[in-house]
Design a protein around this motif. Structure first.
Motif, PDB file in Angstrom:
ATOM      1  N   CYS A   1       7.316   0.756   2.857  1.00  0.00           N
ATOM      2  CA  CYS A   1       8.077   0.600   4.442  1.00  0.00           C
ATOM      3  C   CYS A   1       6.357   0.159   5.188  1.00  0.00           C
ATOM      4  O   CYS A   1       6.255  -0.462   6.107  1.00  0.00           O
ATOM      5  CB  CYS A   1       8.603   1.751   4.902  1.00  0.00           C
ATOM      6  N   LEU A   2       6.106   1.123   5.721  1.00  0.00           N
ATOM      7  CA  LEU A   2       5.066   1.706   6.970  1.00  0.00           C
ATOM      8  C   LEU A   2       3.874   1.752   6.169  1.00  0.00           C
ATOM      9  O   LEU A   2       1.997   1.112   6.576  1.00  0.00           O
ATOM     10  CB  LEU A   2       5.268   2.433   7.518  1.00  0.00           C
ATOM     11  N   ALA A   3       3.839   2.030   5.011  1.00  0.00           N
ATOM     12  CA  ALA A   3       2.189   1.537   4.415  1.00  0.00           C
ATOM     13  C   ALA A   3       2.284   0.711   4.059  1.00  0.00           C
ATOM     14  O   ALA A   3       2.641   0.135   3.992  1.00  0.00           O
ATOM     15  CB  ALA A   3       2.841   2.612   3.124  1.00  0.00           C
ATOM     16  N   PRO A   4       0.630   0.863   4.395  1.00  0.00           N
ATOM     17  CA  PRO A   4      -0.236  -0.885   3.734  1.00  0.00           C
ATOM     18  C   PRO A   4      -0.149  -1.267   2.913  1.00  0.00           C
ATOM     19  O   PRO A   4      -0.912  -2.509   2.911  1.00  0.00           O
ATOM     20  CB  PRO A   4      -1.029  -0.692   5.581  1.00  0.00           C
ATOM     21  N   GLY A   5      -0.299  -0.546   1.347  1.00  0.00           N
ATOM     22  CA  GLY A   5      -0.499  -0.670   1.108  1.00  0.00           C
ATOM     23  C   GLY A   5      -0.190   0.202   0.215  1.00  0.00           C
ATOM     24  O   GLY A   5       0.279   1.356  -0.028  1.00  0.00           O
ATOM     25  N   GLU A   6      -0.202  -0.163  -1.896  1.00  0.00           N
ATOM     26  CA  GLU A   6      -0.160   1.027  -2.949  1.00  0.00           C
ATOM     27  C   GLU A   6      -1.507   1.773  -2.878  1.00  0.00           C
ATOM     28  O   GLU A   6      -3.014   1.519  -2.019  1.00  0.00           O
ATOM     29  CB  GLU A   6       0.230  -0.061  -4.432  1.00  0.00           C
ATOM     30  N   GLY A   7      -0.822   2.827  -3.371  1.00  0.00           N
ATOM     31  CA  GLY A   7      -2.389   3.706  -3.990  1.00  0.00           C
ATOM     32  C   GLY A   7      -2.421   4.687  -2.278  1.00  0.00           C
ATOM     33  O   GLY A   7      -3.300   5.229  -3.061  1.00  0.00           O
ATOM     34  N   LEU A   8      -1.609   4.546  -1.474  1.00  0.00           N
ATOM     35  CA  LEU A   8      -2.845   5.543  -0.714  1.00  0.00           C
ATOM     36  C   LEU A   8      -2.007   6.723  -0.311  1.00  0.00           C
ATOM     37  O   LEU A   8      -0.146   7.018  -1.276  1.00  0.00           O
ATOM     38  CB  LEU A   8      -1.985   4.539   1.046  1.00  0.00           C
ATOM     39  N   GLY A   9      -1.484   7.825   0.722  1.00  0.00           N
ATOM     40  CA  GLY A   9      -1.197   8.836   0.372  1.00  0.00           C
ATOM     41  C   GLY A   9      -1.820   9.718  -0.453  1.00  0.00           C
ATOM     42  O   GLY A   9      -0.882  11.420  -0.806  1.00  0.00           O
ATOM     43  N   VAL A  10      -2.086   9.711  -1.782  1.00  0.00           N
ATOM     44  CA  VAL A  10      -3.027  10.717  -2.400  1.00  0.00           C
ATOM     45  C   VAL A  10      -3.787  11.675  -1.756  1.00  0.00           C
ATOM     46  O   VAL A  10      -4.869  11.177  -0.905  1.00  0.00           O
ATOM     47  CB  VAL A  10      -3.540  10.418  -3.652  1.00  0.00           C
ATOM     48  N   THR A  11      -3.157  13.455  -1.755  1.00  0.00           N
ATOM     49  CA  THR A  11      -3.710  14.304  -0.799  1.00  0.00           C
ATOM     50  C   THR A  11      -4.422  15.634  -2.413  1.00  0.00           C
ATOM     51  O   THR A  11      -5.418  16.220  -2.389  1.00  0.00           O
ATOM     52  CB  THR A  11      -3.189  15.280  -0.314  1.00  0.00           C
TER      53      THR A  11
END
Length: 440
Positions: free
Chosen positions: A412-422
């Motif tokens: 949705c708002l995420a510009p690509g895959e693989g993001l958000g891992v903290t």
């Protein structure tokens, strides 16, 4: 063009910055429209690409017990397919019924329905009575929308008369840039997962958990043989993992060699290819000769009949499920993707002392239990493919036609895959191969 608030969310801005930026007046969202409810009249193929659209919609007001989520990713569930087909009834009936309660619920009765029952994202606003969550928190959303003033809700959230499936029986769902949820739907996003991996789990994983593990479901024990129809679908993929985790013996039913390979990668040793059983006759499993053929295949695989049959396919398999469960066994059902009017031989139910249990969603306690298992890596996402929001029609069509494996994610708002891992260290302990089991 994205709003300043959306840009700040994507950039990872902190709480103060998110709260200082104005909400956009409009945002992108997947909708069906009341004016289209008859679009499939006299059509055999109710292609959901004709009814789902991505539109700019007005930002709704926020009730005191709600949070506004900037949705980074969502997923396709079969209830979105039902909504887009306007079956078994148009969901605008649910929204009108909801509005009759008055107050804040009147907002939901609109000529468009924002759909989607899964989401991961970032809180950007909270209502005045929200205490445990704040702007900037990374969350996933439980799809159970309950009436906290109903006494039955406090016995089991799914028993309350006002219980609804968010994004299906309510408006402002997750296939959008922003979504409105109650604080009682919020859970911490597993830090080891990307946005799209986290988004696909809540509805299906928790539904499977309640069906198999909860005291309200089949109460699976170690050593139980569990027949799982659609074992690489959204529900079945989590069911197989839960059976393995609990010391059970899953017998996964799939319809292709490719899907059988996915099950093998999960550790499911007993796999039955349904297409080999049916041998070109899609109605075989609705007749006794088909039931017996399937029973023979199960016994050849594991040596005995199932203690539990994990049922969600409906008309096409339900008669077989009742037959196949062993004497004293259990059929647990949560849906009917091939039709909800079932015909089965009741003699196999009463004379062999079997049980049929209806199961719907999961309460908040069950949701948290599943979310913990996912955060620990004991359950892995069933994500197989990701689309962007403007491709949501194609994403839903792949589920409608059963072309998918596992779950289909939507950025949705995420510009690509693989993001958000903290928590990259925790992710490394689980391993990319395991986390990507359905993407191979």
């Amino acid at each position: 063009m994205q709003s300043p608030l959306s840009e700040a969310v994507v950039a990872g801005a902190g709480a103060a910055d998110l709260e200082s930026l104005p909400l956009p007046d409009y945002f992108r969202a997947t909708t069906v429209r009341a004016e289209d409810v008859d679009v499939f009249r006299s059509m055999d193929d109710k292609d959901v690409r004709k009814s789902l659209s991505v539109d700019d919609v007005p930002m709704p007001e926020l009730a005191p017990d709600e949070a506004l989520i900037a949705v980074m990713a969502s997923s396709i569930n079969y209830n979105t397919v039902w909504t887009a087909m306007f079956e078994p009834v148009p969901t605008f009936q649910f929204l009108k019924q909801m509005a009759r309660n008055g107050g804040w619920e009147a907002r939901h009765d609109l000529p468009y329905h924002i759909v989607g029952s899964d989401a991961s994202g970032v809180i950007v606003r909270t209502g005045s009575s929200v205490r445990k969550w704040k702007a900037g928190d990374h969350v996933v959303v439980s799809p159970a929308y309950v009436d906290e003033q109903d006494h039955d809700t406090h016995r089991d959230g799914m028993l309350g008369e006002g219980q609804k499936a968010w994004g299906f029986e309510t408006n402002f769902g997750g296939l959008a840039h922003y979504a409105v949820v109650r604080a009682s739907q919020l859970m911490p996003k597993p830090a080891v997962l990307s946005w799209e991996e986290a988004a696909v789990n809540p509805l299906c994983a928790s539904t499977a958990y309640r069906m198999l593990v909860s005291e309200r479901g089949a109460q699976m024990k170690q050593g139980d043989v569990v027949l799982v129809w659609g074992a690489t679908g959204g529900l079945g993929a989590y069911a197989v993992q839960l059976v393995l985790n609990g010391g059970g013996i899953p017998v996964g039913v799939v319809n292709s060699a490719e899907k059988a390979e996915v099950l093998a990668a999960l550790g499911c040793r007993a796999v039955i290819n349904r297409s080999e059983i049916e041998a070109g006759d899609p109605t075989l499993l609705q007749r006794p000769e088909g039931w017996k053929k399937m029973g023979k295949a199960i016994r050849a695989a594991v040596g005995e009949d199932p203690h539990i049959v994990f049922e969600h396919v409906g008309r096409r398999t339900f008669a077989a499920s009742v037959f196949l469960a062993r004497r004293g066994g259990t059929v647990i059902t949560c849906g009917s993707s091939t039709g909800y009017e079932h015909l089965y031989d009741n003699r196999y139910l009463w004379m062999r002392l079997k049980r049929i249990i209806g199961s719907h969603g999961a309460n908040f306690h069950e949701q948290w239990a599943v979310n913990r298992l996912i955060a620990l890596g004991h359950l892995v996402p069933a994500l197989s493919r990701t689309y962007v929001l403007d491709e949501v029609g194609a994403a839903a069509r792949s589920v409608q036609t059963n072309e998918h494996i596992g779950k289909v994610g939507v950025l949705c708002l995420a510009p690509g895959e693989g993001l958000g891992v903290t928590d990259p260290e925790g992710r490394a302990r689980i391993g990319e191969r395991r986390l990507g089991a359905f993407r191979r």
